[in-house]
Design a protein around this motif. Structure first.
Motif, short mmCIF file in Angstrom:
data_model
loop_
_atom_site.label_atom_id
_atom_site.label_comp_id
_atom_site.label_asym_id
_atom_site.label_seq_id
_atom_site.Cartn_x
_atom_site.Cartn_y
_atom_site.Cartn_z
N ASP A 50 0.80 -1.23 0.00
CA ASP A 50 0.00 0.00 0.00
C ASP A 50 0.83 1.27 0.00
OD1 ASP A 50 -2.29 -1.50 -0.06
OD2 ASP A 50 -2.73 -1.28 2.08
N ASN A 51 1.96 1.28 0.70
CA ASN A 51 2.75 2.51 0.77
C ASN A 51 3.48 2.81 -0.55
OD1 ASN A 51 4.62 0.44 1.11
ND2 ASN A 51 5.92 1.63 2.47
N ARG A 52 3.47 1.89 -1.49
CA ARG A 52 4.09 2.12 -2.80
C ARG A 52 3.05 2.50 -3.87
NH1 ARG A 52 9.32 1.30 -2.73
NH2 ARG A 52 10.13 -0.29 -1.36
N LEU A 53 1.80 2.49 -3.51
CA LEU A 53 0.76 2.82 -4.47
C LEU A 53 0.57 4.32 -4.54
CD1 LEU A 53 -1.82 0.00 -3.68
CD2 LEU A 53 0.04 0.02 -5.36
N SER A 54 1.56 4.97 -5.12
CA SER A 54 1.53 6.43 -5.22
C SER A 54 2.05 6.86 -6.59
CB SER A 54 2.41 7.06 -4.14
OG SER A 54 3.77 6.76 -4.37
N ARG A 55 1.75 8.06 -6.93
CA ARG A 55 2.22 8.63 -8.20
C ARG A 55 3.74 8.58 -8.29
NH1 ARG A 55 -0.08 12.48 -11.95
NH2 ARG A 55 1.60 13.54 -13.05
N GLN A 56 4.43 8.83 -7.19
CA GLN A 56 5.89 8.86 -7.18
C GLN A 56 6.49 7.52 -7.60
OE1 GLN A 56 3.98 9.95 -4.68
NE2 GLN A 56 4.40 12.13 -4.56
N THR A 57 5.87 6.43 -7.21
CA THR A 57 6.38 5.10 -7.55
C THR A 57 6.34 4.85 -9.05
OG1 THR A 57 5.69 4.21 -5.40
CG2 THR A 57 6.06 2.61 -7.17
N PHE A 58 5.30 5.36 -9.71
CA PHE A 58 5.07 5.05 -11.12
C PHE A 58 5.41 6.21 -12.06
CE2 PHE A 58 2.54 2.21 -8.61
CZ PHE A 58 2.68 0.99 -9.26
N GLU A 59 6.01 7.27 -11.55
CA GLU A 59 6.20 8.46 -12.36
C GLU A 59 7.28 8.34 -13.42
OE1 GLU A 59 7.14 11.83 -9.99
OE2 GLU A 59 8.90 10.90 -9.13
N SER A 60 8.20 7.40 -13.28
CA SER A 60 9.28 7.28 -14.26
C SER A 60 9.82 5.85 -14.28
CB SER A 60 10.42 8.25 -13.93
OG SER A 60 11.05 7.86 -12.71
N ILE A 61 10.56 5.56 -15.33
CA ILE A 61 11.24 4.26 -15.41
C ILE A 61 12.20 4.11 -14.24
CG2 ILE A 61 12.81 2.84 -16.81
CD1 ILE A 61 10.05 3.17 -18.12
N ALA A 62 12.92 5.17 -13.91
CA ALA A 62 13.88 5.13 -12.79
C ALA A 62 13.17 4.83 -11.47
CB ALA A 62 14.65 6.44 -12.70
N ALA A 63 12.03 5.48 -11.23
CA ALA A 63 11.29 5.24 -9.98
C ALA A 63 10.76 3.81 -9.94
CB ALA A 63 10.14 6.24 -9.86
N LEU A 64 10.29 3.31 -11.07
CA LEU A 64 9.81 1.92 -11.12
C LEU A 64 10.96 0.95 -10.88
CD1 LEU A 64 7.36 2.17 -14.12
CD2 LEU A 64 6.76 1.55 -11.77
N ASN A 65 12.12 1.25 -11.46
CA ASN A 65 13.28 0.41 -11.25
C ASN A 65 13.65 0.35 -9.77
OD1 ASN A 65 15.71 -1.05 -12.45
ND2 ASN A 65 16.67 0.54 -11.21
N ASP A 66 13.65 1.49 -9.11
CA ASP A 66 13.96 1.52 -7.68
C ASP A 66 12.97 0.66 -6.89
OD1 ASP A 66 16.06 3.23 -8.22
OD2 ASP A 66 15.00 5.03 -7.54
N ALA A 67 11.70 0.79 -7.20
CA ALA A 67 10.67 0.03 -6.48
C ALA A 67 10.83 -1.47 -6.73
CB ALA A 67 9.28 0.49 -6.92
N VAL A 68 11.04 -1.86 -7.98
CA VAL A 68 11.20 -3.28 -8.29
C VAL A 68 12.44 -3.84 -7.62
CG1 VAL A 68 11.66 -4.92 -10.18
CG2 VAL A 68 9.88 -3.18 -10.46
N GLU A 69 13.54 -3.09 -7.63
CA GLU A 69 14.75 -3.55 -6.95
C GLU A 69 14.50 -3.79 -5.47
OE1 GLU A 69 17.99 -0.85 -7.67
OE2 GLU A 69 18.50 -1.83 -9.55
N GLU A 70 13.84 -2.85 -4.81
CA GLU A 70 13.57 -2.99 -3.39
C GLU A 70 12.62 -4.15 -3.09
OE1 GLU A 70 12.42 0.72 -1.61
OE2 GLU A 70 14.10 1.77 -2.55
N LEU A 71 11.59 -4.31 -3.92
CA LEU A 71 10.62 -5.37 -3.70
C LEU A 71 11.16 -6.75 -4.06
CD1 LEU A 71 7.46 -3.53 -5.03
CD2 LEU A 71 7.94 -4.13 -2.63
N SER A 72 12.17 -6.79 -4.90
CA SER A 72 12.78 -8.06 -5.31
C SER A 72 13.85 -8.54 -4.34
CB SER A 72 13.39 -7.93 -6.70
OG SER A 72 12.40 -7.65 -7.65
N ALA A 73 14.28 -7.66 -3.46
CA ALA A 73 15.39 -8.00 -2.56
C ALA A 73 14.96 -8.98 -1.48
CB ALA A 73 15.93 -6.74 -1.91
#
Length: 79
Positions: free
Chosen positions: A56-79
């Motif tokens: 829920d805390n990742r469901l924000s505009r900031q998470t999906f606003e760019s490829i870089a932001a998505l990459n950061d989120a995926v990296e963190e969630l994949s760890a």
């Protein structure tokens, strides 16, 4: 690390006003056509591809606003 796979998923999941190859990692995806509805489709596609779940805390505009932001989120969630 995941940028190319994310780009491919964005290109398949979202109809953008620019070609995905013309979008920089830091470009605002909302300015080229991402909407709240297409964000949901993109999120589901990313979850399937990377076997992750956006909390829920990742469901924000900031998470999906760019490829870089998505990459950061995926990296963190994949760890």
């Amino acid at each position: 690390m995941y940028q190319e796979r994310i780009r491919s998923i964005v290109a398949k999941s979202v109809k953008l006003s620019k070609d995905i190859n013309d979008i920089q990692d830091s470009d605002d995806l909302y300015s080229v056509g991402l909407t709240s509805l297409t964000t949901v489709n993109l999120m589901l596609s990313l979850e399937d591809e990377f076997d992750i779940e956006f909390d829920d805390n990742r469901l924000s505009r900031q998470t999906f606003e760019s490829i870089a932001a998505l990459n950061d989120a995926v990296e963190e969630l994949s760890a």
